[in-house]
Design a protein around this motif. Structure first.
Motif, PDB file in Angstrom:
ATOM      1  N   ASP A 126       0.998  -1.115  -0.001  1.00  0.00           N
ATOM      2  CA  ASP A 126       0.127  -0.105   0.090  1.00  0.00           C
ATOM      3  C   ASP A 126       0.778   1.185   0.000  1.00  0.00           C
ATOM      4  O   ASP A 126       2.025   1.157   0.553  1.00  0.00           O
ATOM      5  N   ARG A 127       0.344   2.271  -0.734  1.00  0.00           N
ATOM      6  CA  ARG A 127       1.109   3.500  -0.489  1.00  0.00           C
ATOM      7  C   ARG A 127       0.152   4.596  -0.459  1.00  0.00           C
ATOM      8  O   ARG A 127      -0.964   4.490  -1.014  1.00  0.00           O
ATOM      9  N   VAL A 128       0.418   5.665   0.042  1.00  0.00           N
ATOM     10  CA  VAL A 128      -0.337   6.901   0.266  1.00  0.00           C
ATOM     11  C   VAL A 128       0.423   8.190  -0.102  1.00  0.00           C
ATOM     12  O   VAL A 128       1.463   8.292   0.115  1.00  0.00           O
ATOM     13  N   ARG A 129      -0.485   8.967  -0.460  1.00  0.00           N
ATOM     14  CA  ARG A 129      -0.024  10.414  -0.779  1.00  0.00           C
ATOM     15  C   ARG A 129      -1.061  11.532  -0.368  1.00  0.00           C
ATOM     16  O   ARG A 129      -2.311  11.304  -0.401  1.00  0.00           O
ATOM     17  N   ARG A 144      -0.899  -2.260  -4.679  1.00  0.00           N
ATOM     18  CA  ARG A 144      -0.187  -3.114  -5.680  1.00  0.00           C
ATOM     19  C   ARG A 144      -1.278  -4.113  -5.897  1.00  0.00           C
ATOM     20  O   ARG A 144      -1.574  -5.165  -5.303  1.00  0.00           O
ATOM     21  N   GLY A 145      -1.520  -4.328  -7.342  1.00  0.00           N
ATOM     22  CA  GLY A 145      -2.245  -5.314  -7.923  1.00  0.00           C
ATOM     23  C   GLY A 145      -1.607  -6.530  -8.122  1.00  0.00           C
ATOM     24  O   GLY A 145      -0.452  -6.711  -7.941  1.00  0.00           O
ATOM     25  N   ALA A 146      -2.123  -7.749  -8.449  1.00  0.00           N
ATOM     26  CA  ALA A 146      -2.009  -8.989  -8.743  1.00  0.00           C
ATOM     27  C   ALA A 146      -0.721  -9.148  -9.944  1.00  0.00           C
ATOM     28  O   ALA A 146       0.350  -9.641  -9.878  1.00  0.00           O
ATOM     29  N   ASN A 147      -0.979  -7.931 -10.659  1.00  0.00           N
ATOM     30  CA  ASN A 147       0.028  -7.755 -11.838  1.00  0.00           C
ATOM     31  C   ASN A 147       1.239  -6.945 -11.604  1.00  0.00           C
ATOM     32  O   ASN A 147       2.139  -6.862 -12.268  1.00  0.00           O
ATOM     33  N   GLY A 148       1.399  -6.685 -10.337  1.00  0.00           N
ATOM     34  CA  GLY A 148       2.385  -5.700  -9.813  1.00  0.00           C
ATOM     35  C   GLY A 148       2.054  -4.306  -9.874  1.00  0.00           C
ATOM     36  O   GLY A 148       3.273  -3.466  -9.744  1.00  0.00           O
ATOM     37  N   GLN A 149       1.276  -3.744 -10.797  1.00  0.00           N
ATOM     38  CA  GLN A 149       0.950  -2.444 -10.821  1.00  0.00           C
ATOM     39  C   GLN A 149       0.152  -1.803  -9.799  1.00  0.00           C
ATOM     40  O   GLN A 149      -0.728  -2.448  -9.298  1.00  0.00           O
ATOM     41  N   TRP A 150       0.518  -0.405  -9.498  1.00  0.00           N
ATOM     42  CA  TRP A 150      -0.164   0.161  -8.528  1.00  0.00           C
ATOM     43  C   TRP A 150      -1.753   0.689  -9.093  1.00  0.00           C
ATOM     44  O   TRP A 150      -1.877   1.165 -10.077  1.00  0.00           O
ATOM     45  N   GLU A 151      -2.648   0.258  -8.389  1.00  0.00           N
ATOM     46  CA  GLU A 151      -4.090   0.747  -8.441  1.00  0.00           C
ATOM     47  C   GLU A 151      -4.643   1.712  -7.552  1.00  0.00           C
ATOM     48  O   GLU A 151      -4.436   1.307  -6.219  1.00  0.00           O
ATOM     49  N   ASP A 152      -5.632   2.393  -7.911  1.00  0.00           N
ATOM     50  CA  ASP A 152      -6.458   3.416  -6.956  1.00  0.00           C
ATOM     51  C   ASP A 152      -7.129   2.516  -6.086  1.00  0.00           C
ATOM     52  O   ASP A 152      -7.823   1.486  -6.350  1.00  0.00           O
ATOM     53  N   ALA A 153      -6.966   2.868  -4.657  1.00  0.00           N
ATOM     54  CA  ALA A 153      -7.930   2.412  -3.503  1.00  0.00           C
ATOM     55  C   ALA A 153      -8.645   3.099  -2.787  1.00  0.00           C
ATOM     56  O   ALA A 153      -8.437   4.330  -2.944  1.00  0.00           O
TER      57      ALA A 153
END
Length: 192
Positions: free
Chosen positions: A126-129, A153-162
Motif C-alpha cells: 500500500d502507498r499513500v500520498r 499493488r495489484g496481482a500484476n504488480g502495478q499500482w491501482e487506486d484504492a
C-alpha cells in the motif's frame, strides 16, 4: 509691417533649413572615435541604509513614523513567509503534522503541500500520498482541506487506486488544527 521685416523672415527660413540639413548630413557620415586607453570611471553605488533590511533586501514595510523614531516597528514573528491568503501558523502546523512523509512540493505562497508516495510501516503493498491546501488565514476548520490518495499493488504488480476511509482526511485536518492551536498559544506566550 515694414518691408525689411518680410525680407528678414524670408531669408531666415532657408538659412535655418540649410544649417539643419548640414548638421543632419554631418551626423550621418561621422564615425565614432574613441580612445583605446580610456577607462570608465567606477562610481560608488548608493546605499540606502534606512530602508535596507538585515538580509540585504529592501524593507517595504517601514513607515515614515518608524523612520523618524516616533513609532516602533512591530516585531516580525518567526515562521515562514506565506501568501496573503495563507496562515503562517497553519502552514507551520501542516508541515509539522505531515513531517512523517517526505514532501514532493511545497508552496507557502499558495498554501499547497503535497507529500511523496510512501508506504506505511508493515504495509509494503500500500502507498499513500497526502495533499493539504490552506485556504485562509483564520484558524478554523474550513481554512484547511486535506485529501488522501491511496494505491494498492495489484496481482500484476502495478499500482491501482484504492479507497480511503473518510475519517482519515478529517483526522489529519483535526491534527493540523490542534497543532496550529499549540503554535498560536506558544507565540502568544512569547509576546507576553
Amino acid at each position: 509691417m515694414p518691408a525689411h521685416f518680410y525680407h528678414l523672415t524670408h531669408y531666415r527660413a532657408p538659412t535655418a533649413l540649410a544649417a539643419s540639413l548640414s548638421l543632419l548630413l554631418g551626423a550621418c557620415t561621422a564615425t565614432k572615435t574613441t580612445q583605446a586607453d580610456a577607462v570608465a570611471a567606477q562610481l560608488p553605488q548608493p546605499v540606502q541604509e534606512a530602508s535596507a533590511s538585515p538580509d540585504g533586501g529592501m524593507d517595504t514595510e517601514t513607515t515614515i513614523w518608524q523612520l523618524v523614531g516616533i513609532a516602533k516597528k512591530p516585531e516580525k514573528l518567526p515562521g515562514p513567509e506565506t501568501g496573503p491568503g495563507v496562515s503562517p501558523i497553519l502552514w507551520q502546523a501542516t508541515t509539522d503534522t505531515l513531517a512523517f512523509a517526505d514532501f514532493e512540493s511545497q508552496d507557502p505562497r499558495a498554501g499547497l503541500i503535497v507529500t511523496k508516495w510512501y508506504s506505511p510501516k508493515g504495509k509494503p503493498n500500500d502507498r499513500v500520498r497526502i495533499t493539504a491546501f490552506i485556504k485562509a488565514r483564520a484558524l478554523r476548520s474550513d481554512s484547511i482541506v486535506v485529501t488522501v490518495e491511496r494505491q494498492s499493488r495489484g496481482a500484476n504488480g502495478q499500482w491501482e487506486d484504492a479507497t480511503v476511509a473518510a475519517d482519515v482526511a478529517n483526522n489529519l485536518e483535526n491534527d493540523i488544527l490542534e497543532q496550529a492551536r499549540q503554535i498560536h498559544i506558544a507565540r502568544i506566550r512569547l509576546q507576553q
